[in-house]
Each structure stands twice: as structure tokens, then as C-alpha cells.
Design a protein around this motif. Structure first.
Motif, PDB file in Angstrom:
ATOM      1  N   VAL A 118       0.834  -1.204   0.000  1.00  0.00           N
ATOM      2  CA  VAL A 118       0.000   0.000   0.000  1.00  0.00           C
ATOM      3  C   VAL A 118       0.879   1.268   0.000  1.00  0.00           C
ATOM      4  O   VAL A 118       0.598   2.237  -0.711  1.00  0.00           O
ATOM      5  CB  VAL A 118      -0.942  -0.047   1.231  1.00  0.00           C
ATOM      6  CG1 VAL A 118      -1.501   1.300   1.570  1.00  0.00           C
ATOM      7  CG2 VAL A 118      -2.060  -1.043   0.983  1.00  0.00           C
ATOM      8  N   LEU A 119       1.944   1.245   0.775  1.00  0.00           N
ATOM      9  CA  LEU A 119       2.822   2.428   0.821  1.00  0.00           C
ATOM     10  C   LEU A 119       3.512   2.636  -0.529  1.00  0.00           C
ATOM     11  O   LEU A 119       3.603   3.769  -1.008  1.00  0.00           O
ATOM     12  CB  LEU A 119       3.859   2.287   1.937  1.00  0.00           C
ATOM     13  CG  LEU A 119       3.287   2.429   3.350  1.00  0.00           C
ATOM     14  CD1 LEU A 119       4.340   2.097   4.404  1.00  0.00           C
ATOM     15  CD2 LEU A 119       2.730   3.836   3.582  1.00  0.00           C
ATOM     16  N   ARG A 120       3.936   1.524  -1.142  1.00  0.00           N
ATOM     17  CA  ARG A 120       4.605   1.656  -2.452  1.00  0.00           C
ATOM     18  C   ARG A 120       3.643   2.209  -3.490  1.00  0.00           C
ATOM     19  O   ARG A 120       4.042   2.987  -4.366  1.00  0.00           O
ATOM     20  CB  ARG A 120       5.197   0.316  -2.894  1.00  0.00           C
ATOM     21  CG  ARG A 120       6.414  -0.033  -2.022  1.00  0.00           C
ATOM     22  CD  ARG A 120       7.118  -1.305  -2.446  1.00  0.00           C
ATOM     23  NE  ARG A 120       8.208  -1.565  -1.526  1.00  0.00           N
ATOM     24  CZ  ARG A 120       8.347  -2.665  -0.792  1.00  0.00           C
ATOM     25  NH1 ARG A 120       7.460  -3.641  -0.878  1.00  0.00           N
ATOM     26  NH2 ARG A 120       9.367  -2.792   0.033  1.00  0.00           N
ATOM     27  N   ASP A 178       3.923   8.133  -4.134  1.00  0.00           N
ATOM     28  CA  ASP A 178       4.066   9.242  -5.076  1.00  0.00           C
ATOM     29  C   ASP A 178       2.733   9.879  -5.437  1.00  0.00           C
ATOM     30  O   ASP A 178       2.676  10.739  -6.324  1.00  0.00           O
ATOM     31  CB  ASP A 178       4.772   8.757  -6.350  1.00  0.00           C
ATOM     32  CG  ASP A 178       6.190   8.296  -6.018  1.00  0.00           C
ATOM     33  OD1 ASP A 178       6.793   8.886  -5.106  1.00  0.00           O
ATOM     34  OD2 ASP A 178       6.644   7.308  -6.635  1.00  0.00           O
ATOM     35  N   SER A 179       1.685   9.454  -4.749  1.00  0.00           N
ATOM     36  CA  SER A 179       0.360   9.992  -5.075  1.00  0.00           C
ATOM     37  C   SER A 179       0.225  11.424  -4.540  1.00  0.00           C
ATOM     38  O   SER A 179       0.740  11.765  -3.474  1.00  0.00           O
ATOM     39  CB  SER A 179      -0.697   9.089  -4.442  1.00  0.00           C
ATOM     40  OG  SER A 179      -1.894   9.773  -4.287  1.00  0.00           O
ATOM     41  N   ALA A 216       9.803   0.196   3.461  1.00  0.00           N
ATOM     42  CA  ALA A 216       9.136   0.498   2.175  1.00  0.00           C
ATOM     43  C   ALA A 216       9.382   1.931   1.728  1.00  0.00           C
ATOM     44  O   ALA A 216       9.196   2.256   0.560  1.00  0.00           O
ATOM     45  CB  ALA A 216       7.635   0.244   2.305  1.00  0.00           C
ATOM     46  N   CYS A 217       9.762   2.791   2.653  1.00  0.00           N
ATOM     47  CA  CYS A 217       9.878   4.229   2.337  1.00  0.00           C
ATOM     48  C   CYS A 217      11.310   4.737   2.537  1.00  0.00           C
ATOM     49  O   CYS A 217      11.502   5.889   2.983  1.00  0.00           O
ATOM     50  CB  CYS A 217       8.900   5.031   3.186  1.00  0.00           C
ATOM     51  SG  CYS A 217       7.202   4.511   2.982  1.00  0.00           S
ATOM     52  N   ALA A 226       4.185  10.295   6.158  1.00  0.00           N
ATOM     53  CA  ALA A 226       3.338  11.242   6.906  1.00  0.00           C
ATOM     54  C   ALA A 226       1.878  10.808   6.934  1.00  0.00           C
ATOM     55  O   ALA A 226       1.144  11.134   7.866  1.00  0.00           O
ATOM     56  CB  ALA A 226       3.462  12.628   6.292  1.00  0.00           C
ATOM     57  N   HIS A 227       1.439  10.053   5.894  1.00  0.00           N
ATOM     58  CA  HIS A 227       0.017   9.692   5.811  1.00  0.00           C
ATOM     59  C   HIS A 227      -0.290   8.357   6.492  1.00  0.00           C
ATOM     60  O   HIS A 227      -1.366   7.798   6.297  1.00  0.00           O
ATOM     61  CB  HIS A 227      -0.471   9.680   4.355  1.00  0.00           C
ATOM     62  CG  HIS A 227       0.219   8.676   3.457  1.00  0.00           C
ATOM     63  ND1 HIS A 227       1.570   8.671   3.234  1.00  0.00           N
ATOM     64  CD2 HIS A 227      -0.277   7.647   2.727  1.00  0.00           C
ATOM     65  CE1 HIS A 227       1.881   7.684   2.394  1.00  0.00           C
ATOM     66  NE2 HIS A 227       0.780   7.052   2.078  1.00  0.00           N
TER      67      HIS A 227
END
Ligand SMILES: NC(=O)C1=CN([C@@H]2O[C@H](COP(=O)(O)OP(=O)(O)OC[C@H]3O[C@@H](n4cnc5c(N)ncnc54)[C@H](O)[C@@H]3O)[C@@H](O)[C@H]2O)C=CC1
Ligand SMILES: O=C(O)C(=O)Cc1ccc(O)cc1
Length: 322
Positions: free
Chosen positions: A87-89, A93-94, A117-118, A124-125
Motif C-alpha cells: 500500500v505504501l509503495r 508518489d500519489s 518500504a519508504c 506522513a500519511h
């Protein structure tokens, strides 16, 4: 809720079991979201969720589910770590990612999964969370709209967490009737290892040891209410607790070791007939347990301990809200 403005358009729930289904039902009942959508890899529990009126709709497409305002991961703990990374990947970039949160019982493994993953920075979200409410039951058929009412939900925001994302997740849980508190990830995992993960390990260990003994048939035939109360949680889902034990390994080992040392002291007191030692341990424990029971009653969770942990006898089954 008719006539009430929803706080968000869509909440997506990944993993529609006891915890996800209860959250969905509570949010539908409260009117927090205009639409509650379920996501999963197979449609069995999702179709059942629509039938029960717990969710409005479902999708098997992760991309579609990520168009929601809030995406809540309610799968078993180890699945949650993998799903969180996917989900993070997909959202990193959204321009307008959903707020991502979860309900899993361990937070450290998810924090590490997120950092991995980051590229080492906490997104932040993402707001990791954990409702301290549930039962030994599982699956969407066990969902209760009032499961979280008067129970605590722990959120573990980081320095990087977006304030609006945190406020939204806080509001979501407040809409279920829960009390929201914040805690550091390591502290959360240590506290939960002692108060939740260790008791489950002990209940499983006791029942397993007795079930494997030669006299098991007789032992279970003559077991009384105390045995039933102590071992209720050994009826919990083995997959869920396997995942928790693996995900929270260091903190659980620490809790098991501390408890083993204490049990060793009690064993010595029994062996030597140390009546004063046994009496003072039991007296201290009774006072602590009585204080705990009184604080539960004060927080309005009903008249019995059973109500406090959401036992099936007290469960309000989901009625179709269609
Ligand atoms: N049961 C409890 O009392 C509590 C559980 N939790 C945590 O909440 C989470 C969910 O627990 P429950 O609702 O009790 O479990 P459950 O078994 O009732 O529900 C889990 C859901 O996840 C789905 N799922 C399993 N593997 C999946 C995968 N690979 N991909 C997508 N979906 C998948 C299942 O189909 C099911 O709908 C766990 O992380 C648990 O540790 C937190 C607080 C209390
Ligand atoms: O069944 C019970 O008594 C529980 O302890 C429920 C529970 C299980 C797991 C959690 O992470 C939080 C609460």
C-alpha cells in the motif's frame, strides 16, 4: 445517519473479520463515512459483509480501495506488514494518498515495514493504531457495532506524522465510541506483551499441557468455572496469535522470562510451605485484580468482566442495515 454530514466520503477496510467488520459496522451506524467499502483477496467474507449490512460494497482491486479517504488494515499481523508495504509503495508518489491506518495487535513490525518500504523515512500519511477490544471469536459474523464503545484505542504517531491524518484517524475511532490515547511504539509493544500476549500464551500453554496429559479426559470433565474463565482466550484464532507471537518476539520473550522468574518464586514458596510468602503474593494480586475490575466498571463497560472483553454472551449481533 440521516441528516448528519459524513466526515469523509469513503473508508476502505482491508480484512473484513471481527475487527474490520466491527469497525465497518460502527462507522456505518455513526454516519462517519458516506460509504464503507471492504477490500480483500477473496470475496467470501466481503459478500457476507454486504449481506449483514456491515459494508456498502466491496472490491478485490487494491488500487480501487486506495481511492478511499481512509484505508484501514485489519488483517492478521504478519499479513498486515506485507500489505502495508504494498500500500505504501502504491501511494507514496500519489498527490492525494489516503490516510493509512491499521488495527493490528503489534506496532513495531509495522513501523519497521513502513520504514523499509519508504527508504527509512516514516510516511506522513500513516497512523498506526490498535483497538484494545475484541474477543476470542473471529470472522465477520462475529462483528459487533458496539465492540469499541468505551474501550481504548492506542495510536502511535511519529514526529513525521501529518497532523490532519492523525486527527482524521482519531475522529474515526471516536465515532465508534472509543477513547483514543497515544503511545510510543516500543512502549505499546512492551505493555501489550505483558497484558495481552503473555496471557494468551499462558492460556494456550495450560490447555495444551492438560490436553496432552494422560488424565486429560478426567481433568476436563471436572474443570470448573475458574478453569473456564482462565482459559477462554485459548479459544482464540491460532493464526492470529501465531502472528502476534512472531511479530512481538523481543517484548514477548521479556514478558515470558519475567513471568517465569515469578512463577519460580511461587514454586519455591509452595515447595517450602512458605505460607506467609504465598499469602502475601495472593493478597497483592487480589488487590490489583480488584482495582482493575473496579476501573473497568467505572469506565462503563457493564456490570461484569465478560462485558469488558466483549464476550459472545454479551454480543449484539449485527442486524442488516440495508
Ligand atoms: N480479535 C481480537 O480480539 C483483536 C484483534 N486485533 C488485530 O486485528 C487484526 C484482525 O483480527 P480479527 O478481526 O480478529 O481476525 P479475523 O480472522 O476475524 O479477520 C481477519 C480478516 O483478514 C482477512 N485476511 C486474512 N489474510 C488475508 C490476506 N492475505 N489478504 C487480505 N485479507 C486477508 C480474512 O479473510 C479476514 O476477513 C489482527 O491483526 C489482530 O491482531 C486487534 C484487537 C483485538
Ligand atoms: O479476548 C480477549 O479478551 C482479548 O484480549 C481481545 C484482544 C485480542 C487482541 C488484542 O490485540 C486486543 C484485544
Amino acid at each position: 445517519m440521516p441528516g448528519t454530514q459524513a466526515r469523509v466520503a469513503t473508508v476502505a477496510i482491508a480484512g473484513l473479520g471481527l475487527i474490520g467488520g466491527s469497525l465497518a459496522a460502527a462507522l456505518r451506524e455513526s454516519g462517519f463515512a458516506a460509504r464503507i467499502v471492504g477490500w480483500g483477496r477473496r470475496d467470501t467474507s466481503l459478500r457476507r459483509g454486504v449481506e449483514l449490512g456491515v459494508i456498502d460494497a466491496y472490491t478485490l482491486s487494491l488500487e480501487e480501495a486506495l481511492a478511499a479517504d481512509i484505508f484501514v488494515i485489519c488483517t492478521p499481523t504478519l499479513v498486515a506488514a506485507d500489505l502495508l508495504q504494498d500500500v505504501l509503495r502504491l501511494t507514496l508518489d500519489s498527490d492525494r494518498p489516503p490516510v493509512i491506518t491499521d488495527a493490528a495487535s503489534v506496532k513495531g513490525n509495522l513501523q519497521r515495514a513502513a520504514l523499509d518500504a519508504c527508504d527509512g523515512s516514516f510516511p506522513a500519511h500513516l497512523v498506526l493504531g490498535h483497538p484494545i477490544a475484541g474477543s476470542e471469536r473471529s470472522g465477520v459474523d462475529a462483528a459487533q457495532a458496539d465492540l469499541y464503545r468505551d474501550h481504548r484505542v492506542i495510536l502511535t504517531p511519529q514526529a513525521e506524522t501529518d497532523a490532519a491524518a492523525l486527527a482524521l484517524v482519531r475522529d474515526m475511532w471516536l465515532a465508534t465510541g472509543a477513547e483514543v490515547v497515544e503511545m510510543d511504539v516500543a512502549r505499546h509493544d512492551a505493555v501489550l506483551a505483558a497484558t495481552s500476549h503473555l496471557p494468551h500464551v499462558l492460556a494456550y500453554a495450560l490447555v495444551d499441557a492438560l490436553a496432552r496429559s494422560d488424565a486429560s479426559e478426567e481433568i476436563f470433565r471436572f474443570a470448573a468455572g475458574g478453569f473456564r474463565d482462565f482459559t477462554r482466550i485459548a479459544s482464540s484464532d491460532p493464526v492470529m496469535w501465531r502472528d502476534i507471537a512472531i511479530a512481538n518476539r523481543p517484548a514477548l520473550l521479556e514478558a515470558i522470562d519475567q513471568f517465569s522468574a515469578h512463577l519460580g518464586e511461587l514454586r519455591a514458596a509452595v515447595e517450602t510451605g512458605d505460607a506467609d510468602g504465598l499469602h502475601s503474593t495472593f493478597t497483592r494480586a487480589k488487590a490489583a485484580r480488584d482495582r482493575f475490575a473496579a476501573s473497568l466498571a467505572e469506565r462503563g463497560k457493564g456490570s461484569s468482566d465478560a462485558a469488558a472483553v466483549g464476550q459472545p454472551e454479551t454480543a449484539k449481533r449485527i442486524q442488516s442495515q440495508e
